[in-house]
Design an enzyme around this catalytic site. Structure first.
Site, PDB file in Angstrom:
ATOM      1  N   TYR A 125     -14.543  -1.745   8.524  1.00  0.00           N
ATOM      2  CA  TYR A 125     -12.608  -1.163   8.545  1.00  0.00           C
ATOM      3  C   TYR A 125     -12.593  -1.919   9.977  1.00  0.00           C
ATOM      4  CZ  TYR A 125      -9.122   1.875   8.633  1.00  0.00           C
ATOM      5  OH  TYR A 125      -7.963   2.718   9.696  1.00  0.00           O
ATOM      6  N   GLY A 180       0.949  -1.182   0.379  1.00  0.00           N
ATOM      7  CA  GLY A 180      -0.358   0.413  -0.041  1.00  0.00           C
ATOM      8  C   GLY A 180       0.484   1.160   0.280  1.00  0.00           C
ATOM      9  N   ARG A 230      -0.853  -0.490  -8.774  1.00  0.00           N
ATOM     10  CA  ARG A 230      -0.553   0.355 -10.006  1.00  0.00           C
ATOM     11  C   ARG A 230       0.841   0.674  -9.394  1.00  0.00           C
ATOM     12  NH1 ARG A 230      -6.196  -0.354  -9.691  1.00  0.00           N
ATOM     13  NH2 ARG A 230      -6.325   0.974  -7.989  1.00  0.00           N
ATOM     14  N   GLY A 255      -0.330   5.061  -1.039  1.00  0.00           N
ATOM     15  CA  GLY A 255      -1.533   5.488  -0.424  1.00  0.00           C
ATOM     16  C   GLY A 255      -1.103   7.236   0.643  1.00  0.00           C
ATOM     17  N   GLN A 256      -1.974   7.056   1.436  1.00  0.00           N
ATOM     18  CA  GLN A 256      -1.212   8.674   2.009  1.00  0.00           C
ATOM     19  C   GLN A 256      -0.848   7.928   2.866  1.00  0.00           C
ATOM     20  OE1 GLN A 256      -4.225   9.776   5.156  1.00  0.00           O
ATOM     21  NE2 GLN A 256      -3.895  11.590   5.242  1.00  0.00           N
ATOM     22  N   LEU A 257      -0.317   6.970   4.328  1.00  0.00           N
ATOM     23  CA  LEU A 257       0.835   7.237   4.555  1.00  0.00           C
ATOM     24  C   LEU A 257       2.207   6.344   4.241  1.00  0.00           C
ATOM     25  CD1 LEU A 257      -0.608   5.326   8.305  1.00  0.00           C
ATOM     26  CD2 LEU A 257       0.885   7.532   8.037  1.00  0.00           C
ATOM     27  N   ASP A 290       2.273  -1.726  -4.701  1.00  0.00           N
ATOM     28  CA  ASP A 290       1.054  -1.703  -5.043  1.00  0.00           C
ATOM     29  C   ASP A 290       0.076  -2.372  -5.788  1.00  0.00           C
ATOM     30  OD1 ASP A 290      -1.129  -0.173  -4.639  1.00  0.00           O
ATOM     31  OD2 ASP A 290       0.219   1.629  -2.839  1.00  0.00           O
ATOM     32  N   ASP A 306      -0.209  -7.586  -5.823  1.00  0.00           N
ATOM     33  CA  ASP A 306      -1.406  -7.908  -4.943  1.00  0.00           C
ATOM     34  C   ASP A 306      -1.321  -8.750  -3.809  1.00  0.00           C
ATOM     35  OD1 ASP A 306      -4.315  -8.365  -4.096  1.00  0.00           O
ATOM     36  OD2 ASP A 306      -4.607  -8.969  -6.430  1.00  0.00           O
ATOM     37  N   LYS A 324      -9.572  -3.969  11.900  1.00  0.00           N
ATOM     38  CA  LYS A 324      -8.610  -3.561  12.425  1.00  0.00           C
ATOM     39  C   LYS A 324      -8.592  -4.577  13.780  1.00  0.00           C
ATOM     40  CE  LYS A 324      -6.409  -1.362   9.160  1.00  0.00           C
ATOM     41  NZ  LYS A 324      -5.358  -1.772   9.262  1.00  0.00           N
TER      42      LYS A 324
HETATM   43  N1  SER Z   1      -8.704   7.751   8.440  1.00  0.00           N
HETATM   44  C1  SER Z   1      -9.207   6.435   8.228  1.00  0.00           C
HETATM   45  C2  SER Z   1     -10.528   6.612   8.107  1.00  0.00           C
HETATM   46  O1  SER Z   1     -10.807   7.729   8.220  1.00  0.00           O
HETATM   47  C3  SER Z   1      -9.389   5.823  10.360  1.00  0.00           C
HETATM   48  O2  SER Z   1      -8.087   5.174  10.066  1.00  0.00           O
HETATM   49  O3  SER Z   1     -11.218   5.406   7.646  1.00  0.00           O
END
Ligand code: SER
Length: 319
Positions: free
Chosen positions: A141, A10, A38, A13-15, A36, A51, A145
């Site tokens: 989600y 990933g 792509r 992604g943002q992080l 990632d 993947d 987690k």
């Molecule tokens: N930033 C995430 C979300 O909003 C929370 O872990 O899904």
């Protein structure tokens, strides 16, 4: 000294975008393999299209690069996840199982697993939510987690693997765009302010959420992973705090710089998700065990976000 070879899933992604660069700086560009779904031309260094739901592909990658550490960031976030609950559960859990099993069988000795404030539901104390609260998440989600935290604890206890985890608050950064989260409004709002556009906020004005600036989030990750193993007393996931604010408060801090900034509140289904999450979390265990301390408050975040996003738009409009 042993050479570390680090795989990031990933990574686009943002992080992941920012963590990849930080790990490249720390360990050397050749020691980090970003991956990632792509191709991503924005990365320098090793990049693999991967993947993580595909066990064999992950195994091949770990063997090919002799991976010693994995940062498993690939996941579907809270708001997107609610559109496809079963698919979200399947993807978030199968990718974790693949990472755990491939790591166990191929000598990966250190793993990072991101958890989230989404593990908490509406049955906890919502101010300074304790580390040991009951986890009754209201999103898939969050459920994935919460289950994932128990799985990483299980692999640590059963197989002695060194797996570490943080319950991230909403992450705010200028380097990358978030995707599909409930806390994402707090990034979009700055982009609209800099473009001098009005912002339609999908949360109510007074909804308070725990947030953290990207620099703090990356530093927390690296400090956690660098801490001596005996200091890591929590093997599910550590509560992590930066600061908390409402949409109204972030709007006000933007108005100090852009007095004409306008916001409309148009809460949608994400308001219910946000309402089920804490206002703030108690991160004293992280502070005590490995010395966590955030640096950024809201006014500092606003200053950094606006300066950096302004530079970004100036550069892109010049091209
Ligand atoms: N930033 C995430 C979300 O909003 C929370 O872990 O899904």
């Amino acid at each position: 000294m042993k050479t570390e070879r680090i795989l990031i899933t990933g990574a686009s992604g943002q992080l992941g975008t920012v963590l990849t660069k930080a790990l490249q700086e720390k360990y050397g560009i050749d020691s980090v393999i970003a991956s990632d779904l792509r191709e991503n031309p924005n990365f320098e260094g090793h990049f693999e299209v991967l993947d993580v739901t595909n066990y064999d592909a992950l195994q091949d990658c770990v063997i090919k690069y002799k991976i010693t550490q994995v940062y498993h960031l690939a996941a579907i976030l809270s708001a997107n996840g609610e559109q496809f609950p079963l698919k979200t559960w399947d993807i978030n859990m199968s990718t974790l199982f693949n990472v755990l099993e491939v790591s166990r069988l191929h000598g990966v000795n250190k793993l990072f697993y991101p958890s989230s404030i989404a593990v908490f539901g509406d049955e906890v104390e919502c101010i300074n939510t304790p580390q040991t609260s009951n986890l009754t998440p209201l999103t898939v989600y969050g459920m994935s987690k919460a289950a994932g935290e128990n799985w990483v604890n299980y692999y640590h206890k059963k197989y002695g693997m060194d797996i570490r985890s943080l319950r991230y608050p909403g992450v705010i950064g200028y380097q990358s765009l978030p995707g599909g989260g409930t806390t994402d409004y707090a990034v979009d709002i700055y982009h609209k302010a800099v473009k001098e556009e009005c912002f339609d906020c999908f949360l109510e004005a007074t909804t308070m959420l725990p947030m953290i600036f990207m620099d703090d989030a990356i530093r927390a990750t690296i400090e956690l992973m660098d801490a001596p193993a005996e200091n890591i007393k929590i093997r599910t996931s550590y509560n992590l705090a930066g600061m908390s604010f409402t949409a109204e408060q972030v709007c006000q801090s933007i108005k100090d710089i852009y007095p004409n900034f306008e916001i409309n509140y148009k809460p949608d289904f994400r308001q219910d998700i946000a309402k089920s999450w804490p206002d703030s979390v108690d991160d004293s265990a992280a502070r005590e065990d490995w010395g966590w301390k955030p640096k950024y408050d809201l006014s500092l975040i606003t200053k950094e976000m606006i300066e950096n996003i302004k530079t970004y738009y100036q550069l892109t409009t010049k091209i």
